[in-house]
Design a protein around this motif. Structure first.
Motif, PDB file in Angstrom:
ATOM      1  N   ASP A  10       0.829  -1.203   0.000  1.00  0.00           N
ATOM      2  CA  ASP A  10       0.000   0.000   0.000  1.00  0.00           C
ATOM      3  C   ASP A  10       0.863   1.253   0.000  1.00  0.00           C
ATOM      4  O   ASP A  10       0.552   2.228  -0.680  1.00  0.00           O
ATOM      5  CB  ASP A  10      -0.939   0.028   1.210  1.00  0.00           C
ATOM      6  CG  ASP A  10      -2.061  -0.992   1.095  1.00  0.00           C
ATOM      7  OD1 ASP A  10      -2.247  -1.570   0.003  1.00  0.00           O
ATOM      8  OD2 ASP A  10      -2.739  -1.218   2.107  1.00  0.00           O
ATOM      9  N   ASP A  13       2.207   1.725  -3.453  1.00  0.00           N
ATOM     10  CA  ASP A  13       1.126   2.180  -4.321  1.00  0.00           C
ATOM     11  C   ASP A  13       0.808   3.645  -4.065  1.00  0.00           C
ATOM     12  O   ASP A  13       0.615   4.415  -5.008  1.00  0.00           O
ATOM     13  CB  ASP A  13      -0.132   1.341  -4.128  1.00  0.00           C
ATOM     14  CG  ASP A  13       0.027  -0.085  -4.640  1.00  0.00           C
ATOM     15  OD1 ASP A  13       0.978  -0.343  -5.407  1.00  0.00           O
ATOM     16  OD2 ASP A  13      -0.802  -0.925  -4.270  1.00  0.00           O
ATOM     17  N   ASP A  14       0.750   4.049  -2.805  1.00  0.00           N
ATOM     18  CA  ASP A  14       0.498   5.454  -2.482  1.00  0.00           C
ATOM     19  C   ASP A  14       1.631   6.334  -3.004  1.00  0.00           C
ATOM     20  O   ASP A  14       1.388   7.422  -3.515  1.00  0.00           O
ATOM     21  CB  ASP A  14       0.339   5.660  -0.974  1.00  0.00           C
ATOM     22  CG  ASP A  14      -1.050   5.306  -0.469  1.00  0.00           C
ATOM     23  OD1 ASP A  14      -1.980   5.163  -1.293  1.00  0.00           O
ATOM     24  OD2 ASP A  14      -1.203   5.185   0.760  1.00  0.00           O
ATOM     25  N   LEU A  18       1.097   9.366  -5.505  1.00  0.00           N
ATOM     26  CA  LEU A  18       1.521  10.730  -5.182  1.00  0.00           C
ATOM     27  C   LEU A  18       2.454  11.277  -6.258  1.00  0.00           C
ATOM     28  O   LEU A  18       2.350  12.450  -6.636  1.00  0.00           O
ATOM     29  CB  LEU A  18       2.188  10.764  -3.809  1.00  0.00           C
ATOM     30  CG  LEU A  18       1.259  10.477  -2.623  1.00  0.00           C
ATOM     31  CD1 LEU A  18       2.070  10.330  -1.342  1.00  0.00           C
ATOM     32  CD2 LEU A  18       0.192  11.542  -2.471  1.00  0.00           C
ATOM     33  N   LEU A  34      -7.920  11.545  -4.428  1.00  0.00           N
ATOM     34  CA  LEU A  34      -6.667  11.744  -3.693  1.00  0.00           C
ATOM     35  C   LEU A  34      -6.712  13.031  -2.885  1.00  0.00           C
ATOM     36  O   LEU A  34      -6.263  13.061  -1.732  1.00  0.00           O
ATOM     37  CB  LEU A  34      -5.475  11.751  -4.649  1.00  0.00           C
ATOM     38  CG  LEU A  34      -4.109  11.980  -3.998  1.00  0.00           C
ATOM     39  CD1 LEU A  34      -3.823  10.924  -2.929  1.00  0.00           C
ATOM     40  CD2 LEU A  34      -3.021  12.002  -5.044  1.00  0.00           C
ATOM     41  N   ARG A  37      -8.521  12.430   0.229  1.00  0.00           N
ATOM     42  CA  ARG A  37      -7.671  11.683   1.169  1.00  0.00           C
ATOM     43  C   ARG A  37      -6.631  12.595   1.809  1.00  0.00           C
ATOM     44  O   ARG A  37      -6.375  12.509   3.009  1.00  0.00           O
ATOM     45  CB  ARG A  37      -6.953  10.536   0.452  1.00  0.00           C
ATOM     46  CG  ARG A  37      -7.818   9.346   0.164  1.00  0.00           C
ATOM     47  CD  ARG A  37      -7.017   8.217  -0.465  1.00  0.00           C
ATOM     48  NE  ARG A  37      -5.977   7.722   0.440  1.00  0.00           N
ATOM     49  CZ  ARG A  37      -4.905   7.033   0.039  1.00  0.00           C
ATOM     50  NH1 ARG A  37      -4.729   6.751  -1.240  1.00  0.00           N
ATOM     51  NH2 ARG A  37      -4.013   6.625   0.923  1.00  0.00           N
ATOM     52  N   LEU A  44      -0.463  11.304   5.004  1.00  0.00           N
ATOM     53  CA  LEU A  44      -0.361  11.237   3.550  1.00  0.00           C
ATOM     54  C   LEU A  44       0.017  12.602   2.978  1.00  0.00           C
ATOM     55  O   LEU A  44       0.852  12.695   2.083  1.00  0.00           O
ATOM     56  CB  LEU A  44      -1.678  10.746   2.944  1.00  0.00           C
ATOM     57  CG  LEU A  44      -1.663  10.453   1.444  1.00  0.00           C
ATOM     58  CD1 LEU A  44      -0.696   9.314   1.112  1.00  0.00           C
ATOM     59  CD2 LEU A  44      -3.067  10.118   0.955  1.00  0.00           C
TER      60      LEU A  44
END
Length: 74
Positions: A10, A13-14, A18, A34, A37, A44
């Motif tokens: 994860d 992937d993030d 980004l 995004l 989030r 994040l």
């Protein structure tokens, strides 16, 4: 409960998401998701800022010109 491998995946992937966001490579739906989030997840958002700062520093490095003596040796 998630295992360490899933958490690592994860995170990667993030990171890719980004990077794509910073490059303007996300579509409108992904960008909106995004940004929601980022508004809700301080960690994040901090990661996005850190990636952006590293990129700026790396771009400045490419602007550095080696001294003539070093270039001649190459």
């Amino acid at each position: 409960m998630r295992d360490d491998h899933q958490t690592s995946t994860d995170a990667v992937d993030d990171g890719e998401l980004l990077a794509a966001y910073l490059d303007g490579e996300t579509d409108d739906t992904t960008t909106a998701r995004l940004e929601r989030r980022l508004a809700d997840d301080a960690t994040l958002a901090e990661r996005l800022d850190a990636i952006a700062q590293v990129r700026m520093r790396m771009q400045r490095l490419s602007e550095v010109t080696a001294p003539d003596e070093a270039r001649q040796r190459l």
